[in-house]
Design a protein around this motif. Structure first.
Motif, PDB file in Angstrom:
ATOM      1  N   ALA A 132       0.820  -1.223   0.000  1.00  0.00           N
ATOM      2  CA  ALA A 132       0.000   0.000   0.000  1.00  0.00           C
ATOM      3  C   ALA A 132       0.845   1.261   0.000  1.00  0.00           C
ATOM      4  O   ALA A 132       0.352   2.341  -0.342  1.00  0.00           O
ATOM      5  N   ARG A 133       2.100   1.144   0.369  1.00  0.00           N
ATOM      6  CA  ARG A 133       2.986   2.310   0.385  1.00  0.00           C
ATOM      7  C   ARG A 133       3.546   2.637  -1.006  1.00  0.00           C
ATOM      8  O   ARG A 133       4.215   3.653  -1.181  1.00  0.00           O
ATOM      9  N   PHE A 134       3.277   1.773  -1.994  1.00  0.00           N
ATOM     10  CA  PHE A 134       3.752   2.007  -3.357  1.00  0.00           C
ATOM     11  C   PHE A 134       2.596   1.877  -4.351  1.00  0.00           C
ATOM     12  O   PHE A 134       2.618   1.020  -5.238  1.00  0.00           O
ATOM     13  N   PRO A 135       1.573   2.698  -4.216  1.00  0.00           N
ATOM     14  CA  PRO A 135       0.399   2.580  -5.096  1.00  0.00           C
ATOM     15  C   PRO A 135       0.747   2.909  -6.545  1.00  0.00           C
ATOM     16  O   PRO A 135       1.480   3.869  -6.834  1.00  0.00           O
ATOM     17  N   GLY A 136       0.286   2.074  -7.453  1.00  0.00           N
ATOM     18  CA  GLY A 136       0.474   2.316  -8.875  1.00  0.00           C
ATOM     19  C   GLY A 136       1.845   1.981  -9.418  1.00  0.00           C
ATOM     20  O   GLY A 136       2.115   2.196 -10.603  1.00  0.00           O
ATOM     21  N   SER A 137       2.740   1.436  -8.595  1.00  0.00           N
ATOM     22  CA  SER A 137       4.083   1.100  -9.081  1.00  0.00           C
ATOM     23  C   SER A 137       4.069  -0.242  -9.806  1.00  0.00           C
ATOM     24  O   SER A 137       3.672  -1.266  -9.234  1.00  0.00           O
ATOM     25  N   GLU A 138       4.519  -0.232 -11.061  1.00  0.00           N
ATOM     26  CA  GLU A 138       4.570  -1.474 -11.830  1.00  0.00           C
ATOM     27  C   GLU A 138       5.727  -2.370 -11.393  1.00  0.00           C
ATOM     28  O   GLU A 138       5.723  -3.571 -11.652  1.00  0.00           O
ATOM     29  N   GLU A 139       6.724  -1.783 -10.748  1.00  0.00           N
ATOM     30  CA  GLU A 139       7.904  -2.538 -10.325  1.00  0.00           C
ATOM     31  C   GLU A 139       7.690  -3.262  -9.000  1.00  0.00           C
ATOM     32  O   GLU A 139       8.453  -4.152  -8.651  1.00  0.00           O
ATOM     33  N   VAL A 140       6.664  -2.864  -8.243  1.00  0.00           N
ATOM     34  CA  VAL A 140       6.451  -3.419  -6.906  1.00  0.00           C
ATOM     35  C   VAL A 140       5.165  -4.237  -6.884  1.00  0.00           C
ATOM     36  O   VAL A 140       4.066  -3.703  -7.060  1.00  0.00           O
ATOM     37  N   SER A 141       5.338  -5.532  -6.666  1.00  0.00           N
ATOM     38  CA  SER A 141       4.201  -6.440  -6.515  1.00  0.00           C
ATOM     39  C   SER A 141       4.195  -6.980  -5.094  1.00  0.00           C
ATOM     40  O   SER A 141       5.098  -6.696  -4.297  1.00  0.00           O
ATOM     41  N   LYS A 142       3.187  -7.766  -4.790  1.00  0.00           N
ATOM     42  CA  LYS A 142       3.145  -8.359  -3.453  1.00  0.00           C
ATOM     43  C   LYS A 142       4.320  -9.325  -3.258  1.00  0.00           C
ATOM     44  O   LYS A 142       4.863  -9.441  -2.152  1.00  0.00           O
ATOM     45  N   ALA A 143       4.711 -10.008  -4.332  1.00  0.00           N
ATOM     46  CA  ALA A 143       5.863 -10.904  -4.247  1.00  0.00           C
ATOM     47  C   ALA A 143       7.134 -10.110  -3.939  1.00  0.00           C
ATOM     48  O   ALA A 143       7.982 -10.559  -3.157  1.00  0.00           O
ATOM     49  N   THR A 144       7.256  -8.917  -4.557  1.00  0.00           N
ATOM     50  CA  THR A 144       8.402  -8.052  -4.264  1.00  0.00           C
ATOM     51  C   THR A 144       8.425  -7.689  -2.790  1.00  0.00           C
ATOM     52  O   THR A 144       9.468  -7.728  -2.130  1.00  0.00           O
ATOM     53  N   CYS A 145       7.257  -7.330  -2.267  1.00  0.00           N
ATOM     54  CA  CYS A 145       7.163  -6.956  -0.849  1.00  0.00           C
ATOM     55  C   CYS A 145       7.552  -8.109   0.059  1.00  0.00           C
ATOM     56  O   CYS A 145       8.240  -7.917   1.069  1.00  0.00           O
ATOM     57  N   ARG A 146       7.113  -9.320  -0.290  1.00  0.00           N
ATOM     58  CA  ARG A 146       7.458 -10.477   0.541  1.00  0.00           C
ATOM     59  C   ARG A 146       8.968 -10.710   0.552  1.00  0.00           C
ATOM     60  O   ARG A 146       9.555 -11.013   1.595  1.00  0.00           O
ATOM     61  N   ARG A 147       9.601 -10.582  -0.611  1.00  0.00           N
ATOM     62  CA  ARG A 147      11.052 -10.807  -0.682  1.00  0.00           C
ATOM     63  C   ARG A 147      11.812  -9.783   0.160  1.00  0.00           C
ATOM     64  O   ARG A 147      12.737 -10.129   0.899  1.00  0.00           O
ATOM     65  N   PHE A 148      11.439  -8.519   0.064  1.00  0.00           N
ATOM     66  CA  PHE A 148      12.135  -7.496   0.849  1.00  0.00           C
ATOM     67  C   PHE A 148      11.839  -7.633   2.338  1.00  0.00           C
ATOM     68  O   PHE A 148      12.713  -7.373   3.175  1.00  0.00           O
ATOM     69  N   LEU A 149      10.650  -8.065   2.694  1.00  0.00           N
ATOM     70  CA  LEU A 149      10.335  -8.288   4.106  1.00  0.00           C
ATOM     71  C   LEU A 149      11.179  -9.410   4.682  1.00  0.00           C
ATOM     72  O   LEU A 149      11.666  -9.329   5.820  1.00  0.00           O
ATOM     73  N   ARG A 150      11.365 -10.482   3.919  1.00  0.00           N
ATOM     74  CA  ARG A 150      12.212 -11.577   4.406  1.00  0.00           C
ATOM     75  C   ARG A 150      13.657 -11.085   4.567  1.00  0.00           C
ATOM     76  O   ARG A 150      14.320 -11.425   5.548  1.00  0.00           O
ATOM     77  N   ALA A 151      14.122 -10.305   3.592  1.00  0.00           N
ATOM     78  CA  ALA A 151      15.492  -9.803   3.665  1.00  0.00           C
ATOM     79  C   ALA A 151      15.685  -8.885   4.862  1.00  0.00           C
ATOM     80  O   ALA A 151      16.757  -8.854   5.474  1.00  0.00           O
ATOM     81  N   TRP A 152      14.642  -8.149   5.229  1.00  0.00           N
ATOM     82  CA  TRP A 152      14.721  -7.209   6.351  1.00  0.00           C
ATOM     83  C   TRP A 152      14.133  -7.801   7.625  1.00  0.00           C
ATOM     84  O   TRP A 152      13.829  -7.072   8.578  1.00  0.00           O
ATOM     85  N   LYS A 153      13.995  -9.127   7.658  1.00  0.00           N
ATOM     86  CA  LYS A 153      13.555  -9.832   8.860  1.00  0.00           C
ATOM     87  C   LYS A 153      12.223  -9.305   9.386  1.00  0.00           C
ATOM     88  O   LYS A 153      11.999  -9.194  10.591  1.00  0.00           O
ATOM     89  N   GLY A 154      11.318  -8.942   8.465  1.00  0.00           N
ATOM     90  CA  GLY A 154       9.979  -8.516   8.867  1.00  0.00           C
ATOM     91  C   GLY A 154       9.856  -7.048   9.207  1.00  0.00           C
ATOM     92  O   GLY A 154       8.769  -6.599   9.576  1.00  0.00           O
ATOM     93  N   ASP A 155      10.934  -6.280   9.088  1.00  0.00           N
ATOM     94  CA  ASP A 155      10.903  -4.844   9.412  1.00  0.00           C
ATOM     95  C   ASP A 155      10.287  -4.082   8.234  1.00  0.00           C
ATOM     96  O   ASP A 155      10.931  -3.887   7.206  1.00  0.00           O
ATOM     97  N   VAL A 156       9.045  -3.604   8.388  1.00  0.00           N
ATOM     98  CA  VAL A 156       8.335  -2.943   7.293  1.00  0.00           C
ATOM     99  C   VAL A 156       9.016  -1.635   6.903  1.00  0.00           C
ATOM    100  O   VAL A 156       9.149  -1.322   5.713  1.00  0.00           O
TER     101      VAL A 156
END
Length: 339
Positions: A132-156
């Motif tokens: 929701a913090r990246f509305p309308g971005s074609e580069e950011v999908s939910k899968a992208t968000c999951r990958r970055f969340l895992r990399a950041w140990k759940g830190d939004v």
């Protein structure tokens, strides 16, 4: 923000690549003996000194007429070996004091999918909030968000910052626009690129270390080859519903010219910052003993999560990871000749 709290509790808050880790050890000579352990140069030092002294004494007794000049020359040549022997002894002692390591186990796409399933209930709410913090971005999908969340140990908040830098980087570098013409010199060396799939369905990126020369490469073009390979492999995998890739490093012919610390550093920074959770497995094939030195230098700086995905393999079991039909031609020929 219950989802955020749950994600942080499940994964912690430390970002990826935060601390060194013990390295998996290469087979056959992965310890001090690869550089002259017991029975190596350091253990021979006392014997060398004794034998050399006996030879010099015998020579002086037999030929006293020329002993002044010849003895001086012989002594200088003999003593020149001592610093090298002492250096080897110090290096052996340093290696013996390093903590012992053990090989890791293979990391499969099935294990990754199981981990995704186990964490799904905690990470999904946080992923939705992040998206929701990246509305309308074609580069950011939910899968992208999951990958970055895992990399950041759940830190939004950390993942948000990571995605912002990722978007800025892609806008500036445009890795998806790299073409064969941009990397023609690197491709001409035959040092690697994407080809085929592993047994888990992940696209494979091959790298032939013996064909890489750190003294002859252009670092920027080498990085472009890495980006081209990643973008091509990821695009191919996503068409089949696979997010991760497999790296195979054939270490045949690995030597001093292949020890390119700058390229390794750039590779891991790219994976950590702009391709998090894209790495499914790393296979290190045909590692020679000299690779042990290089490995001990770079391994403490690799993320512990990545270590679980690194596997030293021999040619005898390589087919268990990748079907022979998926080998590049040169790899198939090499394995056939050595079988």
């Amino acid at each position: 923000d219950a989802g955020v709290a749950a994600a942080k509790e499940a994964h912690g808050t430390r970002p990826a690549y935060a601390e060194p880790s013990a390295a998996p050890a290469p087979p056959d000579g992965g310890g001090p003996q690869a550089l002259g352990g017991k029975g190596g140069g350091g253990e021979r030092l006392p014997r060398l000194l004794v034998c050399g002294s006996v030879v010099l004494a015998a020579w002086l007794a037999v030929d006293p007429e020329r002993r002044t000049i010849d003895c001086a020359l012989a002594t200088m040549g003999f003593l020149a070996l001592v610093p090298a022997q002492l250096a080897m002894q110090v290096l052996q002692r340093w290696l013996r004091e390093m903590p012992a390591t053990t090989p890791c186990k293979p990391f499969s796409q099935r294990q990754s999918m199981q981990a995704d399933s186990d964490e799904g209930s905690s990470i999904e709410p946080a992923a939705a909030l992040l998206l929701a913090r990246f509305p309308g971005s074609e580069e950011v999908s939910k899968a992208t968000c999951r990958r970055f969340l895992r990399a950041w140990k759940g830190d939004v908040d950390g993942a948000t910052s990571g995605i912002q830098k990722y978007l800025e980087w892609r806008k500036e570098v445009r890795p998806e626009d790299i073409t064969v013409a941009d990397i023609k010199n690197e491709l001409a060396t035959g040092k690697g690129g994407p080809h085929g799939f592993d047994r888990c369905g992940r696209p494979v990126i091959w790298a032939f270390a013996g064909r890489h020369d750190k003294n002859a490469r252009d670092i920027e073009e080498t990085v472009k080859l890495i980006l081209y390979s990643l973008e091509t492999a990821i695009s191919t995998g996503e068409k089949n519903g696979i997010e991760q890739v497999c790296f195979v490093f054939d270490l045949s012919g690995f030597g001093r010219k292949s020890m390119d610390y700058e390229v390794v550093k750039r590779l891991f920074l790219l994976l950590a910052n702009y391709y998090p959770e894209r790495l499914g497995q790393v296979l290190l094939l045909n590692a020679p003993k000299v690779f042990n030195v290089f490995w001990r230098v770079i391994s403490p700086y690799i993320d512990p999560v990545t270590f679980k995905k690194i596997q030293f393999v021999s040619k005898n079991v390589f087919h268990e990871f990748i079907e022979p039909a998926m080998f590049p031609q040169e790899m198939a020929e090499m394995l056939e000749q050595t079988s």
